[in-house]
Design an enzyme around this catalytic site. Sequence first.
Site, PDB file in Angstrom:
ATOM      1  N   GLY A 273       0.809  -1.200   0.000  1.00 38.06           N
ATOM      2  CA  GLY A 273       0.000   0.000   0.000  1.00 38.06           C
ATOM      3  C   GLY A 273       0.840   1.245   0.000  1.00 38.06           C
ATOM      4  N   GLN A 274       0.160   2.388  -0.018  1.00 37.78           N
ATOM      5  CA  GLN A 274       0.828   3.689  -0.069  1.00 37.78           C
ATOM      6  C   GLN A 274       0.042   4.660   0.801  1.00 37.78           C
ATOM      7  OE1 GLN A 274       3.632   4.695  -1.952  1.00 37.78           O
ATOM      8  NE2 GLN A 274       3.493   6.687  -0.936  1.00 37.78           N
TER       9      GLN A 274
ATOM     10  N   GLY B  28       0.422   8.670   3.298  1.00 41.32           N
ATOM     11  CA  GLY B  28       1.123   9.926   3.425  1.00 41.32           C
ATOM     12  C   GLY B  28       2.506   9.756   4.014  1.00 41.32           C
TER      13      GLY B  28
ATOM     14  N   GLY C   4       4.473   7.063   3.454  1.00 41.16           N
ATOM     15  CA  GLY C   4       5.321   6.464   2.437  1.00 41.16           C
ATOM     16  C   GLY C   4       4.793   5.091   2.070  1.00 41.16           C
TER      17      GLY C   4
ATOM     18  N   VAL D 258       4.432   0.899   1.720  1.00 40.85           N
ATOM     19  CA  VAL D 258       4.574  -0.264   2.599  1.00 40.85           C
ATOM     20  C   VAL D 258       4.756  -1.489   1.717  1.00 40.85           C
ATOM     21  CG1 VAL D 258       3.534  -1.650   4.417  1.00 40.85           C
ATOM     22  CG2 VAL D 258       3.106   0.818   4.332  1.00 40.85           C
TER      23      VAL D 258
ATOM     24  N   ASP E  89      -5.881   8.295  16.054  1.00 39.32           N
ATOM     25  CA  ASP E  89      -6.177   8.008  14.657  1.00 39.32           C
ATOM     26  C   ASP E  89      -6.783   6.614  14.508  1.00 39.32           C
ATOM     27  OD1 ASP E  89      -6.342   8.599  11.972  1.00 39.32           O
ATOM     28  OD2 ASP E  89      -4.301   7.944  11.520  1.00 39.32           O
TER      29      ASP E  89
END
Length: 549
Positions: free
Chosen positions: A242-243, A245, A247, A249, A360
């Site tokens: 995945g991507q 904010g 960076g 993974v 979060d």
Amino acid sequence: MYFAFYCNTSSGQVSFKTSNGTYRVTSINASTQRFVIQIKFADNRVSNQFLPSSVTGLFTAEGNFSSEITDVEISWKPPMEPTCDSSTDCKDWPDSTCKVARDGKWRCLCSTKWDGLILNCTKGDIPPSVLGGNPGSLQKASRKKMALYLIVVLSLISVIAFACSIIFLYILRRKMAKSQENRNNDKRNRVLRTMDSERHVKDLIDSGEFKEEGETDIDLPFFDLESILVATDSFSDANKLGQGGYGPVHKGTFPGGQEMAIKRLSSASRQGLQEFKNELVLIAKLQHRNLVRLRGYCIKGDEKILLYEYMPNKSLDLFIFDQKLSKLLDWEMRFNIILGIARGLLYLHQDSRLQIIHRDLKTSNILLDQEMNPKISDFGLAKIVGGKETEANTSRVAGTGYMSPEYALDGVFSIKSDVFSFGVVLLEIISGKKNMGFYRSEQAMSLMGYVWRLWTENKVLDLMDQSVQETCHANQFMKCVNVGLLCIEEDPSDRPTMSNVVTMLDSETAIVSAPKQPAFVLRRGQSSTASSSRPETFIEITTSVEEAY
């Protein structure tokens, strides 16, 4: 008297000598202490001459037709111990001592028993002569001796038992005092360690750039960049998970088949640097079965990398918001996921060495392991609150549908902010619907508003995800809705703590109070004038999409 007997060794004849002559002995009976001799009947001194023996009978010997010969039966008394003047006189009688006997004479008295037949001391009880001649003295002495022995033994046992009791009580009190002292010291040390940990972690997070291996003061394994490049095939797209904010993974496979999720800081991300520091320092201090584990890190030049345990089932949102995958989550699995998330948050808020607010929490940040156990991830925005501090202020950030009103609008966050986020996650899990972008044609509102309407209309079961209708327990579902509404109440003080949440969910007897109207964001539609043709305007809170790692 024993020396008056004479034995002819050649003929075997025994004779008895007296002052008046020698007489032939015809028989001796040692058991009755009697013997028979032959004398002339004309002797009228028959009785006196045999003293200290005594004549018991006179009769004519069998086969003897002479009237002048008569058999005389004589009895004798066993002699007492020999007389003495000193201990030297007693040397021929071992185990004897020259003492005064009952007759007032000095005799060689045996320390054991005097035998009048063998004229010597033998093994046995104390002789009557020593005890004064009283037949009952021996038994009395034996009883006294036994009584004295028992008294001495019992007294000794009592003294030993008393001494042992005193020693035991003394040792016990010493141990109790030492244990209490150790508990107090441990408690004081835990407080000091917690304070030191909080200060140390905050200092690390607030410090400048992290240095390379050996200088970070982080208690985690260090991975060299070369091994990570090999494990990820040089961060190939085929291994990309995945991507965000922060960076990209990637999935990495290390020697031995060990798989890890590798989070690589983007060089262009200013926010990513702070999140990298946050995660590296915080997660290293946390260990709980419902928190994702940080396995190691790498700092090499501009490269800053975190390595996590690999979660093969990825994130929770991929399941509950997908029509096909959601069918894989029956009610029992969803309830266990809810309970696991609650326990993980409780650990962060209360049970960990550092009191942490996640800030979060959302379904995309809940990862699922091979057994579908939930693990909270992404601590990039997490904050430490120390001591009695329960809330703090921060600059406003781009919000999500999981953020509490006080945090989204005023930048005030607390553990009750996490409770609000948990309430939203809970409602999404049981309904299979997203809070953000929720829409109902009959009435436009958020998922929270929709749940509240169903609650007030006693139609809560209409909220249930269709994929769990066959496996769901209605009472358990109602409790989850109740707890979820309590968590999203507008006033933070009205929301329960995560400790209360775990108790309400995990206990069948826990009392769950009725909720108040929650904090939800309504769309402000046009005015009530039905003829108005102005388009609807909305109050929205923006969201950022980011992978859980």
